[in-house]
Design an enzyme around this catalytic site. Structure first.
Site, PDB file in Angstrom:
ATOM      1  N   CYS A   1     -13.501   0.786  -4.642  1.00 39.46           N
ATOM      2  CA  CYS A   1     -13.049   0.027  -3.477  1.00 39.46           C
ATOM      3  C   CYS A   1     -11.550  -0.243  -3.577  1.00 39.46           C
ATOM      4  CB  CYS A   1     -13.823  -1.285  -3.363  1.00 39.46           C
ATOM      5  SG  CYS A   1     -13.296  -2.326  -1.982  1.00 39.46           S
TER       6      CYS A   1
ATOM      7  N   CYS B   1     -10.468  -3.657  -2.310  1.00 39.63           N
ATOM      8  CA  CYS B   1     -10.752  -4.751  -3.240  1.00 39.63           C
ATOM      9  C   CYS B   1      -9.746  -4.796  -4.380  1.00 39.63           C
ATOM     10  CB  CYS B   1     -12.154  -4.599  -3.827  1.00 39.63           C
ATOM     11  SG  CYS B   1     -13.480  -4.364  -2.630  1.00 39.63           S
ATOM     12  N   ASP B   2      -9.395  -3.634  -4.913  1.00 36.49           N
ATOM     13  CA  ASP B   2      -8.676  -3.587  -6.188  1.00 36.49           C
ATOM     14  C   ASP B   2      -7.279  -2.983  -6.118  1.00 36.49           C
ATOM     15  OD1 ASP B   2     -10.966  -4.639  -7.424  1.00 36.49           O
ATOM     16  OD2 ASP B   2     -11.837  -2.642  -7.655  1.00 36.49           O
TER      17      ASP B   2
END
Length: 307
Positions: A133, A136-137
């Site tokens: 992701c 997300c990261d």
């Protein structure tokens, strides 16, 4: 035991759309979601092909809007995982970590999860440089070099997103051309931070405490080369989350739930919608359509039971 007309398992676009239609039809409906509503769409930085948003819309924003709309019509959201579904005496019984529910009909909208590469180092470095992701990261890789594995829409979209943070983004693809939409391909090829590594597959993710590089095999020659990167983002497809209805619904060879055009499975009263269902296109727009059809079909089924 809590009794509802309809239970929806999964709070992605398919489940939320089903919830909107079911709640508007005055069905007593509960939706179970064990994480954050929105599914994979909620982890997508921007969605550019959903009708009605000429400049695109952020995945989290679209998910929040869908949830708010569903709640406005009276949908009950329960943040719990469903552990088991059984059918007896004409009703479905759902065992959850928040209690047991009984429903007249069920819509499985459990979606899909990212596939693993299954190469050495992937699981060891998950959360330590390996991610599925970018939204997300991605911010953890500011000023660093990363590799994106895959050549479809998701891989290219996330590679473009990662250029906001990383100094260099390698797209590693096993073929000599990308599978992504031409529009996305052009954006990637015009981005000076992106370099495409053709005809290559990862065979190992290396490092000590964190990812430090990957070994790539040229699929034409078999030769191995090392690429120094600080992160690896993997986008090589998805696997359906269908174990919950295994034995109740027919599944294809890949585990996707088989339905008819009205989202009906092989068990009366059990419907499926979204990425968990066998179909040719898995997009937010098709998930929403599936959810709407499933809810209408469930309403008809429940009316038949009353009759």
């Amino acid at each position: 035991m809590l009794i509802r007309d309809l239970a929806i398992v999964g709070g992605g676009p398919a489940g939320l759309a089903a919830g909107i239609y079911a709640a508007r039809a005055a069905l007593k409906t509960v939706l179970f979601e064990q994480g954050m509503p929105g599914g994979l769409a909620a982890s997508t930085e921007i969605i550019e092909n959903y009708p009605g948003f000429s400049s695109g819309i952020g995945g989290p924003e679209l998910a929040q809007n869908m949830e708010a709309q569903a709640r406005r019509f009276g949908l009950e959201l329960v943040y719990a995982g469903v552990e088991e579904i059984t059918k007896r005496e004409g009703y479905f019984f759902l065992k959850t970590d928040g209690g047991e529910f009984r429903a007249g009909a069920v819509i499985a909208a459990t979606g899909a999860k990212p596939k693993f590469l299954e190469v050495k180092g992937e699981r060891e470095f998950h959360g330590r440089g390996v991610s599925y992701c970018a939204t997300c990261d991605g911010a953890f890789f500011r000023g660093k070099k990363v590799a994106v594995i895959g050549g479809g829409d998701s891989a290219v979209e996330e590679a473009l997103f990662l250029t906001r943070f990383a100094d260099k983004v390698f797209i590693v693809h096993r073929r000599g051309e990308l599978r992504a939409a031409k529009y996305l391909q052009q954006k990637a090829m015009n981005n000076e931070k992106i370099q495409i590594v053709w005809h290559s597959v990862p065979v190992e993710i290396k490092g000590e405490d964190m990812v430090a590089g990957i070994s790539l095999k040229d699929v034409r020659t078999g030769s191995i080369t090392d690429l120094d990167v600080d992160g690896v983002f993997i986008y090589v497809g998805h696997s359906p989350i269908s174990n919950l209805v295994r034995g109740m619904a027919d599944l294809d060879e890949n585990g996707y739930i088989i339905t008819d055009d009205e989202m009906r499975t092989s068990t009366a009263g059990l419907f499926a919608a979204g990425d968990v269902r066998r179909k040719t296109l898995r997009q937010v727009v098709t998930a929403v359509a599936d959810g709407a059809i499933a809810a209408v079909s469930a309403e008809k089924y429940l009316e038949g039971l009353k009759g």
